[in-house]
Design a protein around this motif. Structure first.
Motif: not given
Length: 210
Positions: A112-118, A101-110
Motif C-alpha cells: 500500500x505504501x509504495x509510490x508509483x515510482x517505487x 495473519x500478521x505477515x500477510x497484513x505487513x505485506x499488504x501494508x508495505x
C-alpha cells in the motif's frame, strides 16, 4: 486459452482473496488438524502454514528493496528458506494462525505504501529473476491461492477467481513450454498444470509446480 492481460490491481485483489481463503482454511484447525498431512507430499499443514507465512515475510524484503533501493533478497540463503518452513511443527495452532495473519497484513501494508515510482523499481526474486515491484502482488497471489487448496480443508481450484486461474494457466503453460492443453474446465486444467490432483482423463502426469 490465450494469454490474458494481468494488472497489478487484479493481482492485489487475487492476493486478498487467497489470503482470506488461507485464513479460512486454518481457522478451525486444532493441533491434530494442523499436524495432519496436506495435498503436498512430505509436509504437514504446519509446514505449509509456515511456508505461506515465511513467503509473506520474504516478499516484504522485496517491498523494502523497492521502497528504499537497499538490496534485501527474499531469503539470505536456501537454508534460511528451509529453516522458515521447519519452524512450523514447533509452533502451536494459534501461533501459526497469528503468524499467517500478521505477515500477510505487513505485506499488504508495505505494498500500500509504495509510490508509483517505487512500483517500477526492479528487484530479484528467489529464483534469480529480475522483475519490477509490480510483479510482487502476482507472486503473492499464486502462493496464497494455490496453497489455500493445498491445505486440503475444502477449498478447491473451482473456488478461485476465473481471472486468477486464467493467468495461472497462461504462466505455467508458458513456463512448462506446452503448446496444447487438455480439454476440460478451467479449474481442472489449472490443477493439472500445477501438478495437483485433478479429474482430467488421459492427461499426462506433470510434476508439482510452486
Amino acid at each position: 486459452m490465450t494469454n490474458a492481460v494481468r494488472t497489478v490491481a487484479d493481482a492485489r485483489a487475487w492476493a486478498r482473496t487467497g489470503t482470506r481463503l488461507v485464513l479460512d482454511a486454518v481457522a478451525d484447525l486444532d493441533e491434530a488438524g494442523f499436524s495432519a498431512d496436506n495435498v503436498l507430499p512430505a509436509w504437514t499443514r504446519k509446514h505449509l502454514a509456515a511456508h505461506v507465512a515465511a513467503n509473506a515475510e520474504a516478499l516484504c524484503n522485496l517491498v523494502h528493496w523497492a521502497a528504499t533501493g537497499e538490496q534485501t533478497p527474499m531469503y539470505a540463503s536456501a537454508d534460511e528458506r528451509a529453516a522458515g518452513i521447519a519452524r512450523g511443527p514447533a509452533l502451536s495452532a494459534d501461533e501459526l494462525r497469528s503468524w499467517l495473519t500478521a505477515s500477510a497484513r505487513r505485506l499488504a501494508e508495505g505494498l500500500d505504501a509504495l509510490t508509483d515510482e517505487q512500483w517500477q523499481h526492479r528487484v530479484v526474486t528467489a529464483r534469480g529473476r529480475t522483475v519490477p515491484a509490480t510483479e510482487l502482488p502476482w507472486m503473492r497471489a499464486r502462493e496464497v491461492c494455490v496453497h489455500a487448496v493445498d491445505f486440503g480443508t475444502g477449498t478447491a481450484f473451482a473456488d478461485l477467481p476465473d481471472g486468477f486461474l486464467t493467468a495461472l494457466v497462461d504462466e505455467i503453460r508458458d513456463r512448462r513450454g506446452l503448446a496444447d492443453l487438455p480439454d476440460g474446465p478451467l479449474p481442472e486444467v489449472a490443477a493439472w498444470l500445477s501438478g495437483r490432483p485433478h479429474p482430467l482423463a488421459d492427461a499426462p502426469e506433470l510434476g508439482p509446480w510452486l
